[in-house]
Design a protein around this motif. Structure first.
Motif, PDB file in Angstrom:
ATOM      1  N   VAL A  42      -5.449-143.727 -72.389  1.00 57.39           N
ATOM      2  CA  VAL A  42      -6.628-144.345 -72.994  1.00 57.39           C
ATOM      3  C   VAL A  42      -7.884-143.980 -72.209  1.00 57.39           C
ATOM      4  CG1 VAL A  42      -7.762-146.544 -73.465  1.00 57.39           C
ATOM      5  CG2 VAL A  42      -5.384-146.213 -74.094  1.00 57.39           C
ATOM      6  N   ALA A  43      -7.786-144.003 -70.873  1.00 51.66           N
ATOM      7  CA  ALA A  43      -8.952-143.653 -70.062  1.00 51.66           C
ATOM      8  C   ALA A  43      -9.414-142.235 -70.375  1.00 51.66           C
ATOM      9  CB  ALA A  43      -8.622-143.795 -68.575  1.00 51.66           C
ATOM     10  N   LEU A  44      -8.448-141.316 -70.407  1.00 52.90           N
ATOM     11  CA  LEU A  44      -8.790-139.930 -70.749  1.00 52.90           C
ATOM     12  C   LEU A  44      -9.374-139.844 -72.152  1.00 52.90           C
ATOM     13  CD1 LEU A  44      -5.884-137.636 -69.499  1.00 52.90           C
ATOM     14  CD2 LEU A  44      -8.316-137.393 -69.028  1.00 52.90           C
ATOM     15  N   GLY A  45      -8.733-140.533 -73.081  1.00 54.34           N
ATOM     16  CA  GLY A  45      -9.166-140.469 -74.479  1.00 54.34           C
ATOM     17  C   GLY A  45     -10.564-141.020 -74.655  1.00 54.34           C
ATOM     18  N   VAL A  46     -10.861-142.149 -73.979  1.00 62.09           N
ATOM     19  CA  VAL A  46     -12.190-142.746 -74.116  1.00 62.09           C
ATOM     20  C   VAL A  46     -13.240-141.851 -73.471  1.00 62.09           C
ATOM     21  CG1 VAL A  46     -13.637-144.686 -73.415  1.00 62.09           C
ATOM     22  CG2 VAL A  46     -11.358-145.099 -74.326  1.00 62.09           C
ATOM     23  N   ALA A  47     -12.945-141.358 -72.254  1.00 55.44           N
ATOM     24  CA  ALA A  47     -13.921-140.515 -71.560  1.00 55.44           C
ATOM     25  C   ALA A  47     -14.253-139.282 -72.396  1.00 55.44           C
ATOM     26  CB  ALA A  47     -13.383-140.104 -70.192  1.00 55.44           C
ATOM     27  N   THR A  48     -13.227-138.561 -72.821  1.00 56.98           N
ATOM     28  CA  THR A  48     -13.482-137.344 -73.587  1.00 56.98           C
ATOM     29  C   THR A  48     -14.068-137.664 -74.958  1.00 56.98           C
ATOM     30  OG1 THR A  48     -11.177-137.375 -74.266  1.00 56.98           O
ATOM     31  CG2 THR A  48     -11.745-135.893 -72.474  1.00 56.98           C
ATOM     32  N   GLY A  49     -13.577-138.740 -75.562  1.00 56.10           N
ATOM     33  CA  GLY A  49     -14.047-139.096 -76.896  1.00 56.10           C
ATOM     34  C   GLY A  49     -15.518-139.479 -76.911  1.00 56.10           C
ATOM     35  N   VAL A  50     -15.931-140.267 -75.909  1.00 57.87           N
ATOM     36  CA  VAL A  50     -17.328-140.699 -75.882  1.00 57.87           C
ATOM     37  C   VAL A  50     -18.248-139.521 -75.572  1.00 57.87           C
ATOM     38  CG1 VAL A  50     -19.001-142.100 -74.612  1.00 57.87           C
ATOM     39  CG2 VAL A  50     -16.830-143.092 -75.326  1.00 57.87           C
ATOM     40  N   ILE A  51     -17.866-138.736 -74.559  1.00 54.77           N
ATOM     41  CA  ILE A  51     -18.717-137.590 -74.212  1.00 54.77           C
ATOM     42  C   ILE A  51     -18.798-136.619 -75.385  1.00 54.77           C
ATOM     43  CG2 ILE A  51     -18.928-135.578 -72.699  1.00 54.77           C
ATOM     44  CD1 ILE A  51     -17.641-137.310 -70.489  1.00 54.77           C
TER      45      ILE A  51
ATOM     46  N   VAL B 256     -31.467-146.280 -75.806  1.00 51.74           N
ATOM     47  CA  VAL B 256     -31.428-146.449 -77.255  1.00 51.74           C
ATOM     48  C   VAL B 256     -30.062-146.098 -77.833  1.00 51.74           C
ATOM     49  CG1 VAL B 256     -32.407-145.751 -79.461  1.00 51.74           C
ATOM     50  CG2 VAL B 256     -33.877-145.949 -77.460  1.00 51.74           C
ATOM     51  N   ILE B 257     -29.640-144.872 -77.579  1.00 51.74           N
ATOM     52  CA  ILE B 257     -28.455-144.403 -78.291  1.00 51.74           C
ATOM     53  C   ILE B 257     -27.179-145.035 -77.747  1.00 51.74           C
ATOM     54  CG2 ILE B 257     -27.155-142.343 -78.930  1.00 51.74           C
ATOM     55  CD1 ILE B 257     -29.800-140.875 -78.942  1.00 51.74           C
ATOM     56  N   LEU B 258     -27.079-145.136 -76.418  1.00 54.62           N
ATOM     57  CA  LEU B 258     -25.868-145.725 -75.866  1.00 54.62           C
ATOM     58  C   LEU B 258     -25.676-147.176 -76.313  1.00 54.62           C
ATOM     59  CD1 LEU B 258     -23.388-145.297 -74.093  1.00 54.62           C
ATOM     60  CD2 LEU B 258     -24.707-146.096 -72.153  1.00 54.62           C
ATOM     61  N   PRO B 259     -26.702-148.047 -76.121  1.00 53.44           N
ATOM     62  CA  PRO B 259     -26.499-149.421 -76.602  1.00 53.44           C
ATOM     63  C   PRO B 259     -26.272-149.492 -78.104  1.00 53.44           C
ATOM     64  CG  PRO B 259     -28.608-149.221 -75.452  1.00 53.44           C
ATOM     65  CD  PRO B 259     -27.973-147.873 -75.431  1.00 53.44           C
ATOM     66  N   GLY B 260     -26.953-148.613 -78.841  1.00 51.73           N
ATOM     67  CA  GLY B 260     -26.797-148.641 -80.287  1.00 51.73           C
ATOM     68  C   GLY B 260     -25.406-148.252 -80.731  1.00 51.73           C
ATOM     69  N   ALA B 261     -24.828-147.309 -80.001  1.00 49.32           N
ATOM     70  CA  ALA B 261     -23.518-146.822 -80.403  1.00 49.32           C
ATOM     71  C   ALA B 261     -22.385-147.638 -79.813  1.00 49.32           C
ATOM     72  CB  ALA B 261     -23.367-145.356 -79.990  1.00 49.32           C
ATOM     73  N   LEU B 262     -22.703-148.473 -78.822  1.00 46.83           N
ATOM     74  CA  LEU B 262     -21.654-149.172 -78.078  1.00 46.83           C
ATOM     75  C   LEU B 262     -20.706-149.999 -78.958  1.00 46.83           C
ATOM     76  CD1 LEU B 262     -20.889-148.928 -75.221  1.00 46.83           C
ATOM     77  CD2 LEU B 262     -22.194-150.962 -74.672  1.00 46.83           C
ATOM     78  N   PRO B 263     -21.242-150.785 -79.897  1.00 50.43           N
ATOM     79  CA  PRO B 263     -20.311-151.557 -80.727  1.00 50.43           C
ATOM     80  C   PRO B 263     -19.311-150.669 -81.461  1.00 50.43           C
ATOM     81  CG  PRO B 263     -22.550-152.348 -81.042  1.00 50.43           C
ATOM     82  CD  PRO B 263     -22.631-151.115 -80.216  1.00 50.43           C
ATOM     83  N   TYR B 264     -19.776-149.508 -81.912  1.00 51.73           N
ATOM     84  CA  TYR B 264     -18.870-148.588 -82.605  1.00 51.73           C
ATOM     85  C   TYR B 264     -17.837-148.020 -81.638  1.00 51.73           C
ATOM     86  CZ  TYR B 264     -21.999-148.720 -86.567  1.00 51.73           C
ATOM     87  OH  TYR B 264     -22.723-149.141 -87.629  1.00 51.73           O
TER      88      TYR B 264
ATOM     89  N   PHE C 255      -8.342-140.169 -78.505  1.00 53.61           N
ATOM     90  CA  PHE C 255      -9.529-139.317 -78.533  1.00 53.61           C
ATOM     91  C   PHE C 255     -10.174-139.298 -79.917  1.00 53.61           C
ATOM     92  CE2 PHE C 255     -11.344-135.189 -79.661  1.00 53.61           C
ATOM     93  CZ  PHE C 255     -12.398-135.148 -78.771  1.00 53.61           C
ATOM     94  N   PHE C 256      -9.370-139.014 -80.960  1.00 53.22           N
ATOM     95  CA  PHE C 256      -9.967-138.814 -82.271  1.00 53.22           C
ATOM     96  C   PHE C 256     -10.595-140.089 -82.820  1.00 53.22           C
ATOM     97  CE2 PHE C 256      -7.339-135.060 -82.015  1.00 53.22           C
ATOM     98  CZ  PHE C 256      -8.264-134.113 -82.419  1.00 53.22           C
ATOM     99  N   ILE C 257      -9.968-141.228 -82.531  1.00 50.95           N
ATOM    100  CA  ILE C 257     -10.524-142.482 -83.035  1.00 50.95           C
ATOM    101  C   ILE C 257     -11.835-142.803 -82.318  1.00 50.95           C
ATOM    102  CG2 ILE C 257     -10.072-144.928 -83.329  1.00 50.95           C
ATOM    103  CD1 ILE C 257      -7.089-144.164 -83.450  1.00 50.95           C
ATOM    104  N   VAL C 258     -11.814-142.712 -80.986  1.00 47.69           N
ATOM    105  CA  VAL C 258     -13.029-143.000 -80.225  1.00 47.69           C
ATOM    106  C   VAL C 258     -14.113-141.979 -80.573  1.00 47.69           C
ATOM    107  CG1 VAL C 258     -14.020-143.084 -77.901  1.00 47.69           C
ATOM    108  CG2 VAL C 258     -11.811-144.126 -78.346  1.00 47.69           C
ATOM    109  N   PHE C 259     -13.716-140.728 -80.674  1.00 48.30           N
ATOM    110  CA  PHE C 259     -14.664-139.664 -80.993  1.00 48.30           C
ATOM    111  C   PHE C 259     -15.352-139.923 -82.333  1.00 48.30           C
ATOM    112  CE2 PHE C 259     -15.493-135.601 -83.112  1.00 48.30           C
ATOM    113  CZ  PHE C 259     -16.318-134.984 -82.191  1.00 48.30           C
ATOM    114  N   GLN C 260     -14.563-140.193 -83.346  1.00 46.19           N
ATOM    115  CA  GLN C 260     -15.145-140.399 -84.678  1.00 46.19           C
ATOM    116  C   GLN C 260     -16.072-141.609 -84.702  1.00 46.19           C
ATOM    117  OE1 GLN C 260     -11.725-140.318 -87.330  1.00 46.19           O
ATOM    118  NE2 GLN C 260     -12.524-138.414 -88.162  1.00 46.19           N
TER     119      GLN C 260
END
Lengths: 278, 286
Positions: free
Chosen positions: B95-104, B194-202, B158-163
Motif C-alpha cells: 500500500v505504501a508503494l502503491g500510494v506513493a507511486t499513485g499520488v506522484i 491549492v491542488i494538494l488540499p483540493g485533491a486530498l479527499p479524492y 496503484f491504479f485506484i489511487v492513481f485514477q
C-alpha cells in the motif's frame, strides 16, 4: 455527459476515469487509443531484444501473437473465455435478483439497516477468495465452488449499496406516496427502485470489479476451465506466451464488459435520474 | 449516499428514535447501540443449532468452540502472530508503494493534459488486469514470497489511487489556482496550497478503496504464492481438512479488514473532509 461527480464518490468507488472525455466520433480516436499500445509493444520488444531472456521469463510480442493464433485456431481460447464469461454473467444476474430485494427489505427499515450494516462491512472484509478453502471442502473442485465464491463477492456490495441507496431517498418522497395511498409494490416501483438505482449500479460495478478478480483467482485454484485456469495452467509448463495471451484476453474482456454493459447502464441511470451532477 | 447516512442513526441524534427524554430514551439508545450485534448473534445461533441438530463432521463444519480452540492453539504456538504479521507487513509495503507511486504519478498525469490523454487507454487496460491476474507471470520473475505479494498489492493499489488522484487534481476549480497565482504564488505554492488540499479527499477515497482491493489481492496471492501469511494459513489447512482453522482464519481476516477501515481510514478521511469541507452530501442530509 461525463460521469464525474461534483463531490467525492461514495466510499469504495473508483470513479470512472475523467480521461475518457471527448467526442465519441472523433476521427482520430482509434488512432489515439492504439498509439499508446503500439508504444508499449515497442518498449516491450526493445527490452526483450536488449538481452537474452529465457523463454521462461519473457517472450517477444511475436511469440505471444503466435500463441494467441494457436489458442484461437484450436478453439481452446473461446472455450476458456466462454466458461469465465458465463460464470460472471450468471453470478451477476443471480446476485442482482437475490441481492436487490434483500437490500430493499433491509433498507426500508432503519433498524434493520442499522443492524445489518456492520455485518455487511464485516463480510465485505472477508474477501470471497478467503472462503475458497472452505468452499473446496464443501463442494469439491467444481464449478459450484467457483460460483459460490463469485456470487458471495458480488452480492455483498450489491446488498450494501441497495440498502444505502434506499436509506438516502429523501423521506418526503415516501411520505407523499404513502399519504396518497400507494401500495407496497407501488412504493418499490416508483420510489425505492428509481431512488436507489444509481446506488445499485455503483454496487454492481464495484461488485464486478471484485467479482471478476475473485473469479480469476478461484479458477486458478479450482482448475476446472476458465481464463484463470488457462494462465495458471500455463505457469506449470512455463508457457509465458500463453500467460500473456490470457492476461491480454482477460483485460480486453473486462474492459468490454465494463464499458459496453456496466457503464452504459450507469450513464443511463445517472442521466435519467440525475443523482450525480456534472 | 455515503456510509454516514446510516451511521448517524435515526433523526441524526446519535441516539434512539424520537426526541423523548428520560429512561426510555437511554433504553432506546442502548438497543440502538446493540443492534449491529444481532446479525452476528443470529449467525452464531444458527451455527450452533445446526451443529447440535445435524452433527456434521468436524471437516464439514466444526463446532464454535473448536474454531476458538484452533485459533487459541495457533496463537499460543506463536504461529498466528507470524501469519498475521507477515500479511500486515506485505499489505503495508504494497500500500505504501502503491500510494506513493499513485499520488506522484497522478499529479504528473493530472497536470498534463497531453500525457493524460496519451496514457488513458493504457491505464484503462492495465487497471482491468490489476492484481491477481499478474500472479502466474510474476511468480516466474519474483518467485514465491513477500516480493510477489507486495507486487500484486502495489499493482492493485496503484491504479485506484492513481485514477482518484488524477480525478481530484483535474477537478480542482481553476479559479483557486488563478487566485493564488494572481497573488504572486509560484508553481510550487499552487501545488502545495491549492491542488494538494483540493485533491486530498479524492486521494483518500482512493486509498480507502485501494486498501479494500489490496487486502483481497493479498489473501488471493498468499493462497498460492507464499509460505506464510493468513491466506497460506487457511489454504494450507485445506489439505488436512481443518475447517476450524479455515473458519477461524476467515473471521480473523474480516476482523482485521474492518478494524483497519474503522480505526485507520475512516478517521483520516473524516478529518480531511471536515478540514477542507469538500463533502456536503448525505452527511448532513439525513
Amino acid at each position: 455527459m461525463t460521469t464525474t461527480a461534483a463531490a467525492p464518490p461514495p466510499a469504495g468507488v473508483v470513479p470512472s476515469s475523467p480521461l475518457r472525455k471527448g467526442g465519441v466520433l472523433r476521427p482520430l480516436r482509434s488512432f489515439r487509443i492504439l498509439l499508446p499500445f503500439a508504444a508499449l509493444i515497442a518498449v516491450w520488444w526493445a527490452i526483450w531484444a536488449s538481452s537474452e531472456f529465457s523463454p521462461q521469463v519473457l517472450v517477444s510480442p511475436v511469440a505471444v501473437w503466435h500463441a494467441f493464433l494457436h489458442l484461437v485456431s484450436y478453439g481452446v481460447l473461446a472455450e476458456y473465455a466462454s466458461t469465465s464469461l458465463t460464470m460472471i454473467g450468471f453470478a451477476a444476474l443471480l446476485s442482482l435478483v437475490v441481492g436487490v430485494p434483500i437490500g430493499f427489505a433491509v433498507g426500508v427499515n432503519r433498524y434493520a439497516a442499522h443492524a445489518l450494516e456492520g455485518f455487511l462491512r464485516f463480510l465485505q472484509g472477508i474477501s470471497g477468495i478467503a472462503w475458497l478453502p472452505l468452499a473446496i471442502i464443501w463442494f469439491g473442485f467444481t464449478h459450484t465452488t467457483t460460483l459460490v465464491i463469485v456470487v458471495y463477492t458480488l452480492i455483498v456490495p450489491i446488498v450494501f449499496n441497495t440498502m444505502i441507496g434506499v436509506r438516502a431517498i429523501p423521506e418526503p418522497y415516501m411520505l407523499a406516496l404513502r399519504s396518497l395511498g400507494a401500495s407496497r409494490l407501488r412504493m418499490v416501483k416508483d420510489v425505492y427502485l428509481p431512488g436507489a438505482l444509481p446506488s445499485i449500479v455503483v454496487g454492481l460495478r464495484l461488485g464486478m470489479g471484485y467479482g471478476w478478480r475473485a473469479l480469476i483467482a478461484a479458477e486458478m485454484l479450482v482448475r476446472k476451465g476458465g481464463l484463470g485456469d488457462l494462465i495458471f495452467g500455463a505457469r506449470t509448463f512455463g508457457q509465458i506466451d500463453r500467460i500473456i495471451t490470457g492476461m491480454i484476453v482477460i483485460g480486453c474482456l473486462y474492459v468490454v464488459v465494463d464499458r459496453l454493459i456496466v457503464q452504459p447502464i450507469e450513464n443511463l441511470t445517472v442521466a435519467r435520474w440525475g443523482v450525480l451532477r456534472q | 449516499m455515503s456510509d454516514a447516512a446510516i451511521e448517524r442513526g435515526p433523526a441524526g441524534s446519535g441516539g434512539g428514535p424520537g426526541g423523548r427524554s428520560g429512561p426510555r430514551r437511554t433504553l432506546q439508545q442502548v438497543v440502538w447501540r446493540l443492534l449491529p450485534l444481532t446479525p452476528f448473534a443470529l449467525v452464531l445461533l444458527a451455527w450452533v443449532a445446526y451443529w447440535v441438530i445435524a452433527r456434521p463432521s468436524a471437516a464439514t463444519l466444526p463446532a464454535v468452540q473448536d474454531v476458538a480452540a484452533a485459533l487459541w492453539e495457533l496463537a499460543v504456538k506463536g504461529e498466528l502472530a507470524i501469519h498475521v504479521l507477515a500479511s500486515l507487513w506485505r499489505l503495508f509495503l504494497g500500500v505504501a508503494l502503491g500510494v506513493a507511486t499513485g499520488v506522484i504519478g497522478g499529479f504528473i498525469v493530472g497536470l498534463n493534459k497531453p500525457i493524460a490523454q496519451f496514457l488513458s487507454p493504457l491505464i484503462v487496460f492495465f487497471n482491468a488486469i490489476s492484481g491477481i491476474v499478474w500472479l502466474p507471470l510474476v511468480i516466474g520473475w519474483l518467485g514465491i514470497g513477500t516480493a510477489l505479494a507486495v507486487f500484486l498489492i502495489w499493482n492493485t493499489v496503484f491504479f485506484i489511487v492513481f485514477q482518484n488522484t488524477v480525478l481530484g487534481v483535474q477537478l480542482v476549480p481553476q479559479v483557486y489556482e488563478q487566485g493564488v497565482q494572481a497573488l504572486g504564488g509560484g508553481r510550487w505554492q499552487t501545488l502545495s496550497s491549492v491542488i494538494l488540499p483540493g485533491a486530498l479527499p479524492y486521494i483518500l477515497t482512493g486509498l480507502r478503496s485501494g486498501l479494500g482491493f489490496g487486502w483481497r489481492a493479498l489473501i488471493a496471492a498468499e493462497l498460492v504464492g507464499a509460505t506464510t501469511g493468513l491466506g497460506q494459513m487457511i489454504f494450507g489447512a485445506t489439505e488436512y481438512h481443518r475447517s476450524d482453522i479455515i473458519i477461524g482464519g476467515c473471521l480473523l481476516i474480516g476482523l482485521i479488514a474492518i478494524a483497519m477501515d474503522r480505526w485507520l481510514l475512516l478517521p483520516i478521511e473524516q478529518r480531511t473532509i471536515e478540514r477542507w469541507g469538500l463533502v456536503f452530501d448525505a452527511r448532513k442530509a439525513e
